[in-house]
Design an enzyme around this catalytic site. Structure first.
Site, PDB file in Angstrom:
ATOM      1  CG  ASP A  65      -2.191  -0.851   0.943  1.00  0.00           C
ATOM      2  OD1 ASP A  65      -2.468  -1.153  -0.227  1.00  0.00           O
ATOM      3  OD2 ASP A  65      -2.868  -1.215   1.922  1.00  0.00           O
ATOM      4  CE1 TYR A 113      -9.920  -3.523   5.934  1.00  0.00           C
ATOM      5  CE2 TYR A 113      -9.029  -4.251   3.834  1.00  0.00           C
ATOM      6  CZ  TYR A 113      -9.697  -4.518   5.009  1.00  0.00           C
ATOM      7  OH  TYR A 113     -10.149  -5.793   5.269  1.00  0.00           O
TER       8      TYR A 113
END
Length: 727
Positions: A321, A402
């Site tokens: 990420d 998320y």
């Protein structure tokens, strides 16, 4: 107030026909060896350079190249541009790109959607056209699949949201295709396989033949609705119409902030902070009672690695990420919800699209009563209790589906807690005919909770009583022994075993299953008055996920050498200027040839009275269930680490706060209540100051997680934009 980067005017000389794209411009962090020499007044301030990342697309082998520009400030005749290689153990700051043609890939993908529109209408009641007329989106797997010289990607059709909540991540269709996108000529790309309802088809023709057979099963689709939206569900909780408690700050802030230097002081702590485009909020030069204890503390990488036996789309997905940018996605915080209304807010800045963009109010700092005392004791004649006040530095990053809350928490006992919580939409899979218990739970009509691992890697460079440190292992071990006082009888008991981790060969560590092993960083040459090593210990903190997280998958086929930092809980290495980070944001672009391979850090060097660096992992093993709908909640997705003094001081430093009491009791009657000079607030409070000003929220720049463009921007509120299409 800005935690900013400085914009450096870099002009490319003699650009090719297709001008390269500048992805990053930021200050290059100076080497620690140079910085410490400057701190000790042994040398001038380190010469500063800019780090510049450029994407070269006008070549048969598109790639990223790192450069350093300096010395700064820019001046004719003295400032140069040179490859930045020395901090990358690949040997060069270079990463090959195999999906540089993002627009062409999107056009090809939606061209397939148009080609099979008759199938999607029949099976999914919609079409994927990539424009406003489409009712389906197509998303591809990350990273790309490297198979010899060929590059593949699985792509799945998703329903687009029809209500107010953008919930495409939980609307998979189970219809997917595998594309060969090798090379840069789209005319040579092709679809090599299909899958629907868990059944694999080698060709489109075979898939069509199956659809037209009498035995073909059409299971249905995941349909958007209230179940998938995060809004109030109209079920009333008892007494919920009443306002909940709110924290207040009766005397104003009790910490100092230098806005320009990004320098903070709270009680006996002081530190500097910065915001990195890729790694988010970082802390520097953390001092306690005037002495540096941590040179650097911050996130290095975050992994979400999926797995499946029946779903090749989920089996191929593994996100690193940092590429999407924890600082880049560090959105504005909501006062009164993300942080107390009285918190102090900072802006953060990052480089994108050849401009500097600012996220307003994206870091908050505040004191908070934890709701439990830091100390308490009752005796026959008194009760003693002390308030537990923490100072918290918080940011929130939304990386695709998320949302991560990142906290650095400082406590009166001299400890620092590093905490991460996760919420948001799970990336669910389709509950297909052959989906079984080995893949996850059946959580909605046609929805499976796709299992995955979250592993977040942090760097902590502890300097305890100087930079010459050693790593101590303290273990409680069972033993059976006859003692001089046991009358010849064997006693089953336990003992303490202390040892040192002597070299990097033994520097890959896992937490003990019973938490009976502790690690600490100590200076052997600086014992306290009782001969004990002054040290700081590191240990798992409060967690809802067991806090023993490293990647379950061994030798990941998907990410290869890019996740060698995720194989253990804790690592210890000798610090080097050439090894500032355990990972590189674009490692996933060529997973088996990463720019930084953490495994290469371990080359047998000594950890005995050296400047050592620890890396630790937080995270959770996530098997989503029905409680993850519509969103995973922070209360069940929390992981933390504690860094605390061990024999560092001669007593508990929280005794220095006046916010404690000792109530003396004689024969059941209170004779005295000591408050040690603390005064109770008596002023009236206007509760309106605790109410959030929701209209203060402003627009942001949102960069979609997939398909991902490193230089793409949408001027919008966070989360706006659909799963498919191109920004």
């Amino acid at each position: 107030m800005d935690v900013e980067i400085r914009y450096i005017d870099v002009k490319l000389q003699n650009p090719p026909a297709a001008t390269p794209t500048i992805i990053v411009v930021e200050l290059l962090q100076p080497n620690k060896s140079d910085a410490l020499s400057y701190f000790a007044s042994r040398s001038a301030a380190p010469t500063r350079h800019a780090r510049v990342l450029i994407r070269f697309g006008a070549t048969l082998e598109p790639h990223l190249q790192e450069y350093q520009v300096g010395p700064l400030p820019v001046a004719n005749g003295s400032t140069t541009l040179a490859p930045l290689d020395y901090i990358y153990n690949k040997g060069k700051g270079y990463q090959r790109l195999y999906d540089a043609d993002t627009d062409a890939i999107a056009a090809f993908t939606y061209g397939i959607g148009a080609k099979v529109a008759d199938i999607t209408k029949q099976l999914l009641n919609g079409t994927a056209t990539g424009d406003a007329n489409g009712t389906l989106a197509i998303a591809g797997t990350t990273p790309l699949i490297h198979d010899g010289e060929n590059i593949f990607q699985w792509n799945q059709f998703y329903a687009l949201h029809t209500g107010p909540c953008e919930d495409e991540d939980i609307l998979p269709s189970g219809l997917m295709f595998k594309a060969d996108i090798t090379g840069r000529d789209p005319s040579k790309w092709s679809v090599v396989a299909w899958q629907y309802n868990g059944i694999f088809y080698e060709t489109e023709a075979a898939f069509r033949q199956a659809i037209n057979s009498s035995s073909f099963v059409k299971p249905g689709t995941n349909v958007d609705g209230d179940w998938a939206c995060t809004d109030y569900n109209n079920y009333s909780l008892p007494h919920d119409e009443l306002n909940p408690p709110v924290p207040v700050q009766p005397d104003g802030t009790r910490f100092a902030l230098d806005e320009q230097e990004k320098y903070v002081e709270w009680m006996d702590f002081s530190f500097y902070l910065s915001s990195d485009k890729y790694f988010g909020t970082q802390l520097h030069n953390i001092a306690y009672k005037g002495d540096r204890i941590i040179y650097e503390l911050g996130l290095q990488e975050a992994l979400a690695h999926y797995a499946s036996a029946s779903d090749p789309f989920q089996a191929s997905n593994a996100y690193l990420d940092s590429e999407y940018g924890f600082g880049q996605t560090n959105w504005q915080l909501i006062s009164g919800f993300d942080c107390p209304a009285y918190a102090t807010y900072l802006n953060t800045s990052y480089y994108t699209g050849e401009t500097v963009h600012t996220h307003p109010g994206s870091i908050c700092m505040f004191e908070f009563d934890t709701g439990y005392p830091i100390q308490r004791h009752t005796s026959a004649s008194y009760v003693s209790v002390t308030k537990n006040i923490a100072f918290i530095v918080r940011s929130v990053s939304t990386v695709g589906n998320y949302d991560y809350i990142f906290d650095y928490e400082f406590y009166l006992d001299g400890s620092i807690h590093v905490s991460v919580r996760a919420s948001g939409y799970i990336e669910a899979s389709f509950w297909a005919a052959n989906t079984g218990a080995q893949d996850g739970f059946h959580i909605h009509d046609h929805l499976a909770g796709s299992m995955h691992d979250h592993v977040l890697n942090y760097k902590i460079d502890l300097d305890v009583a100087g930079t010459a440190n050693s790593l101590v292992k303290t273990a409680l071990v069972p033993t059976t022994k006859v003692y001089p006082w046991s009358n010849g009888k064997s006693i089953n008991t336990m003992t303490i075993d202390r040892s040192f981790i002597g070299s990097e060969d033994d520097g890959k560590l896992n937490w003990d299953a019973n938490n009976a092993v502790m690690y600490s960083v100590a200076n052997k040459d600086a014992p306290n008055k009782y001969g004990e090593y002054r040290s700081y210990k590191i240990m798992p903190g409060k967690s809802t996920t067991g806090n023993r997280n490293h990647l379950v998958i061994e030798n990941s086929t998907t990410l290869g050498n890019s996740v060698n930092w995720a194989t253990h809980h804790l690592y210890a290495v000798q610090r080097k200027d050439t090894e500032p980070h355990s990972a590189y944001p674009y490692n996933g672009r060529d997973p088996n040839a990463p720019v930084v391979d953490f495994a290469k850090f371990f080359d047998g060097e000594s950890l005995d009275q050296e400047d050592i660096v620890l890396y630790f992992n937080l995270g959770m093993h996530h098997i989503p269930d029905q409680s993850d709908l519509p969103n995973t909640v922070f209360t069940s997705a929390h992981s933390s680490m504690i860094i605390a003094p061990q024999n560092y001081l001669l007593g508990d430093p929280s005794r220095s706060t006046i916010h404690q009491t000792r109530i003396n009791v004689v024969n059941g009657s209170v004779t005295d209540a000591l408050t040690f000079g603390a005064k109770q607030p008596t002023c009236s409070l206007d509760l309106s100051v605790t109410a959030p000003n929701l209209k203060s929220f402003v627009g942001e720049v949102y960069i979609e997680k997939y398909p991902y463009h490193p230089d793409a921007q949408l001027v919008a509120n966070p989360g706006e934009g659909s799963l498919g299409g191109t920004p």
